[in-house]
Design a protein around this motif. Structure first.
Motif, PDB file in Angstrom:
ATOM      1  N   LEU A 241       8.233 130.147 -71.572  1.00  0.00           N
ATOM      2  CA  LEU A 241       8.155 128.906 -71.884  1.00  0.00           C
ATOM      3  C   LEU A 241       8.966 127.872 -73.336  1.00  0.00           C
ATOM      4  O   LEU A 241       9.670 127.112 -73.016  1.00  0.00           O
ATOM      5  CB  LEU A 241       6.717 127.696 -71.813  1.00  0.00           C
ATOM      6  N   LEU A 242       8.179 128.861 -74.090  1.00  0.00           N
ATOM      7  CA  LEU A 242       9.669 128.984 -75.550  1.00  0.00           C
ATOM      8  C   LEU A 242      10.729 128.895 -75.367  1.00  0.00           C
ATOM      9  O   LEU A 242      11.838 128.122 -75.569  1.00  0.00           O
ATOM     10  CB  LEU A 242       8.957 129.434 -76.353  1.00  0.00           C
ATOM     11  N   THR A 243      10.488 129.646 -74.117  1.00  0.00           N
ATOM     12  CA  THR A 243      12.693 129.822 -73.695  1.00  0.00           C
ATOM     13  C   THR A 243      13.372 129.322 -73.410  1.00  0.00           C
ATOM     14  O   THR A 243      14.406 128.821 -74.060  1.00  0.00           O
ATOM     15  CB  THR A 243      12.732 131.413 -73.839  1.00  0.00           C
ATOM     16  N   ILE A 244      12.875 128.675 -72.475  1.00  0.00           N
ATOM     17  CA  ILE A 244      12.876 128.254 -71.420  1.00  0.00           C
ATOM     18  C   ILE A 244      13.321 126.504 -71.889  1.00  0.00           C
ATOM     19  O   ILE A 244      14.019 126.060 -72.073  1.00  0.00           O
ATOM     20  CB  ILE A 244      12.325 127.320 -70.471  1.00  0.00           C
ATOM     21  N   LEU A 245      13.061 126.180 -73.090  1.00  0.00           N
ATOM     22  CA  LEU A 245      12.746 124.723 -73.559  1.00  0.00           C
ATOM     23  C   LEU A 245      14.435 125.103 -74.411  1.00  0.00           C
ATOM     24  O   LEU A 245      14.642 124.123 -75.406  1.00  0.00           O
ATOM     25  CB  LEU A 245      11.308 124.798 -74.366  1.00  0.00           C
ATOM     26  N   VAL A 246      14.389 126.638 -75.144  1.00  0.00           N
ATOM     27  CA  VAL A 246      15.149 126.320 -76.875  1.00  0.00           C
ATOM     28  C   VAL A 246      16.852 126.607 -75.702  1.00  0.00           C
ATOM     29  O   VAL A 246      17.352 125.787 -76.193  1.00  0.00           O
ATOM     30  CB  VAL A 246      14.408 127.848 -76.991  1.00  0.00           C
ATOM     31  N   VAL A 247      16.441 127.239 -74.216  1.00  0.00           N
ATOM     32  CA  VAL A 247      17.725 127.266 -73.705  1.00  0.00           C
ATOM     33  C   VAL A 247      18.662 125.427 -72.662  1.00  0.00           C
ATOM     34  O   VAL A 247      19.176 125.149 -72.806  1.00  0.00           O
ATOM     35  CB  VAL A 247      17.359 128.092 -72.279  1.00  0.00           C
TER      36      VAL A 247
ATOM     37  N   LEU B  45      17.207 122.813 -74.918  1.00  0.00           N
ATOM     38  CA  LEU B  45      17.692 122.070 -76.095  1.00  0.00           C
ATOM     39  C   LEU B  45      19.749 122.622 -76.452  1.00  0.00           C
ATOM     40  O   LEU B  45      20.259 121.691 -76.652  1.00  0.00           O
ATOM     41  CB  LEU B  45      16.835 121.919 -77.353  1.00  0.00           C
ATOM     42  N   VAL B  46      19.975 124.501 -75.901  1.00  0.00           N
ATOM     43  CA  VAL B  46      20.876 124.312 -76.689  1.00  0.00           C
ATOM     44  C   VAL B  46      21.756 123.954 -76.141  1.00  0.00           C
ATOM     45  O   VAL B  46      22.832 123.466 -76.106  1.00  0.00           O
ATOM     46  CB  VAL B  46      21.373 125.998 -76.362  1.00  0.00           C
ATOM     47  N   VAL B  47      21.911 124.074 -74.151  1.00  0.00           N
ATOM     48  CA  VAL B  47      22.573 123.122 -73.699  1.00  0.00           C
ATOM     49  C   VAL B  47      22.993 121.560 -73.746  1.00  0.00           C
ATOM     50  O   VAL B  47      24.115 121.876 -73.561  1.00  0.00           O
ATOM     51  CB  VAL B  47      22.527 123.609 -72.142  1.00  0.00           C
ATOM     52  N   ILE B  48      22.015 121.153 -73.847  1.00  0.00           N
ATOM     53  CA  ILE B  48      21.817 119.926 -74.754  1.00  0.00           C
ATOM     54  C   ILE B  48      23.314 119.324 -75.888  1.00  0.00           C
ATOM     55  O   ILE B  48      23.828 118.393 -75.330  1.00  0.00           O
ATOM     56  CB  ILE B  48      20.610 118.878 -74.400  1.00  0.00           C
ATOM     57  N   ALA B  49      23.111 119.968 -76.431  1.00  0.00           N
ATOM     58  CA  ALA B  49      23.545 120.216 -77.961  1.00  0.00           C
ATOM     59  C   ALA B  49      24.977 120.531 -77.605  1.00  0.00           C
ATOM     60  O   ALA B  49      25.685 119.893 -78.216  1.00  0.00           O
ATOM     61  CB  ALA B  49      22.837 121.166 -78.848  1.00  0.00           C
ATOM     62  N   THR B  50      25.178 121.650 -76.534  1.00  0.00           N
ATOM     63  CA  THR B  50      26.749 122.394 -76.781  1.00  0.00           C
ATOM     64  C   THR B  50      27.345 121.355 -75.600  1.00  0.00           C
ATOM     65  O   THR B  50      28.841 121.108 -75.589  1.00  0.00           O
ATOM     66  CB  THR B  50      26.478 123.449 -75.701  1.00  0.00           C
ATOM     67  N   PHE B  51      26.833 120.376 -74.660  1.00  0.00           N
ATOM     68  CA  PHE B  51      27.670 119.474 -73.857  1.00  0.00           C
ATOM     69  C   PHE B  51      28.188 118.266 -74.584  1.00  0.00           C
ATOM     70  O   PHE B  51      29.841 118.575 -73.908  1.00  0.00           O
ATOM     71  CB  PHE B  51      26.199 118.248 -73.279  1.00  0.00           C
TER      72      PHE B  51
END
Length: 648
Positions: A278-284, A286-292
């Motif tokens: 669950l923590l890994t999914i949350l990090v993924v 957040l990273v996608v949102i920050a990369t957009f």
């Protein structure tokens, strides 16, 4: 079609997303493998320690009973003897038995009852080895009955028995449970649960191996239990009531055929793994949102100049060489792209203007100015083509001018030659008619020769085919001779076997005569029979030798016959080869004659064609005089046209 901006944004987001997912998956796999490794390293030793603890406890019981079976009082006393009672009670008290006693060789025990028909007594008596009964209820509790045989002079003379409570196994497995959902249990050799923290399972005689025969849902549990009763050491897994279980098991050594297992809940031990996922999914996310936003900015910085350059290239493809190229202020590849586009438009403009100027002069008939411009890259092909066209047209016009004068001079000469040609053609026509008649006679003779040669070729082919049939028959004869030779060799082997049998029979008869002589008068009849057998063996040996000599003579004759047949076969093969050569030569002769006939026919046709041509030539020569005058007039007109071009 997707734009480059979209491709850049999708590519960046995809790389980030895939990288994040891979990191998460690898992390989860490493955590899962780590948990599995910890469970393996924990459950395995714990299971083996539990098995050793049960074995040590049972060895304590077995040792006490074995010492009693070796003592004189148990060997010499009756099962119900009074002097045996205090000894039995002392052994039970000191070693933790519920009770102990003795059974004699017939199964009569210290309780005053006979247990001769009980399975545990029969097994102990038959094997003369310590034996433990299945778990059973004595009316008050679940117990095991241990029996150690009393051996006197190598024979079974009774047994010392002791009853123990089955609760000690449950006490052991209760303390072995790992986690809240984990359990430990002990199976006997038949797969029955004999130790479990829930006493009802033991009392009901739970057996998953038997249950799996009617309930497929417990087949995985039964498979692990099957490995346990086969006394394997290892690990397994199964789903039990909706929970995935990990189980380690090991056999319990000693005289009892038991096995112990420790079962743990994978869901309980891997709860931290779920949190990690669950923590890994949350990090993924957040990273996608920050990369957009970064991907959007990078896409715009690259796609903007490229779109401007594409628009200018589209105008260039429509032939626009005047519109200015876009200006890019960055220092990356997009600026180089815009600069390269500007240089391309500039050079294309130079080439188009230079080509237009030279083609305009050539269209006006001016070939005096040489082409001196230099083009770059693949435009050098245009430069070479322009120079080649200018040079070729200029040279062609000069040659046309010279040729026109030459044609006018030659026209009169052609007219004079045409008159002479007409007279010669008339004389040639007469000679060609005589040559045609002679060629027709030659063609008829050639056709008759070809027919005779073809008939001779058919006769030669028939002789060759008959010779081939003879060769085939001789080969069949050779095969039959080989079969006779092989059969004779097999008969010779059989004769050798008969000789060997006769020799062995003779030796046996001789041995029988010796034995008959030793037997005296009682063996006289047997001696007469042995003499007859020996006589028959000698006659069989002589007959076999005579037959062998005849067979060897036959083999030699067959070999000579085979050699003769081989010689005939070789001779026929050579004759067949010669016949094939003759056939080939005759075929060549027929082909040659036919070819000559065709050639003569073609010569005749050619002569006829020559006659026709000669006649046409006579008529054509008359037309040539008139044509030569017209040719002179046209050459003068062509000279007038060429003078309009300005040439050096």
């Amino acid at each position: 079609m997707k734009s480059i901006k979209s491709k850049i944004q999708i590519s960046m987001l995809s790389v980030v997303l895939i990288g994040s997912v891979l990191i998460g998956v690898i992390t989860a796999l490493l955590n899962a493998n780590g948990i599995d490794s910890i469970m393996t390293k924990t459950v395995g030793p714990a299971t083996q320690m539990a098995a050793d603890a049960v074995e040590w406890r049972m060895d304590h019981y077995w040792t006490a009973l074995q010492e009693a079976a070796a003592s004189d009082i148990f060997r010499e006393s009756d099962p119900t003897a009074s002097e045996l009672i205090p000894v039995r009670d002392d052994i039970a008290q000191r070693n933790g038995f519920l009770y102990t006693g003795k059974m004699d060789a017939n199964g009569f025990s210290s309780t005053g009852y006979s247990y001769a028909e009980e399975d545990y007594f029969k097994q102990c008596k038959e094997t003369m080895q310590p034996y433990i009964s299945d778990i059973m209820n004595d009316g008050q509790q679940m117990i095991f009955l241990l029996e150690v045989p009393i051996i006197v002079d190598g024979r079974f003379d009774g047994a010392v028995y002791g009853g123990i409570s089955a609760d000690f196994l449950s006490d052991i497995v209760v303390n072995l449970a790992m986690g809240e959902d984990g359990v430990a249990y002990v199976l006997d050799g038949k797969g029955n649960v004999i130790g479990h923290r829930e006493s009802s399972i033991v009392e009901e005689g739970s057996n998953m191996i038997e249950a799996a025969k009617t309930d497929p849902s417990v087949a995985d549990v039964a498979a692990v239990n099957q490995r346990m009763i086969q006394r394997e050491t290892g690990f397994g897994s199964y789903n039990f009531y909706g929970d995935n279980k990990f189980v380690g098991f090991a056999p319990i050594g000693g005289n009892q055929n038991w096995s112990i297992a420790i079962e743990t809940s994978q869901r309980e031990f891997k709860s931290t793994l779920d949190q990690s996922l669950l923590l890994t999914i949350l990090v993924v996310v957040l990273v996608v949102i920050a990369t957009f936003p970064v991907a959007v900015k990078v896409g715009r910085s690259i796609s903007g100049p490229i779109r401007a350059c594409v628009a200018r290239l589209e105008k260039l493809s429509d032939g626009d060489l005047q519109t200015p190229t876009p200006v890019v202020k960055s220092r990356d590849e997009t600026a180089k792209l815009a600069k390269a586009l500007e240089e391309t438009v500039f050079r294309l403009n130079d080439v188009v203007q230079d080509v237009s100027r030279h083609l305009g002069k050539m269209a006006q008939g001016d070939f005096c100015e040489a082409i001196a411009s230099t083009y770059y890259g693949d435009f050098t092909a245009i430069e070479k083509s322009m120079k080649s066209i200018h040079h070729s047209l200029k040279d062609t016009l000069l040659q046309i001018s010279h040729s026109a004068e030459t044609v006018a001079t030659s026209a009169s000469q052609v007219s004079n030659g045409a008159q002479s040609l007409s007279q010669g053609a008339t004389e040639q026509a007469s000679a060609v008619q005589e040559l045609s008649a002679t060629a027709s006679n030659i063609a008829e003779n050639a056709r008759q020769t070809a027919a005779a040669a073809e008939e001779a070729g058919r006769f030669v082919n028939q002789a060759g085919e008959q010779l081939g049939v003879s060769v085939a028959h001789v080969k069949e004869l050779n095969t039959a001779m080989e079969k006779i030779s092989n059969s004779s060799a097999e008969i010779s082997k059989i004769i050798d076997t008969i000789e060997n049998i006769a020799f062995q029979t003779n030796i046996l008869a001789l041995n029988a005569a010796v034995e008959a002589a030793r037997a005296g008068s009682a063996g006289k009849g047997f001696a007469v029979v042995s003499d007859e057998v020996r006589s028959l063996a000698s006659k069989s040996d002589e007959a076999a030798k005579a037959t062998k000599e005849l067979i060897e003579g036959s083999i030699a004759a067959v070999m000579e016959g085979s050699q003769a047949v081989n010689n005939v076969t070789e001779s026929l093969d050579q004759t067949s080869s010669i016949a094939e050569n003759v056939t080939a030569k005759m075929t060549a002769v027929v082909t040659a004659v036919e070819s000559q006939t065709v050639s003569i026919s073609q010569v005749t046709e050619g002569i006829d064609q020559i006659s026709s041509v000669v006649q046409n030539t006579s008529a054509t020569s008359e037309q040539s005089a008139a044509t030569s005058q017209e040719l002179s007039n046209q050459s003068s007109l062509m000279n007038d046209l060429v003078r309009k071009f300005r040439l050096n």
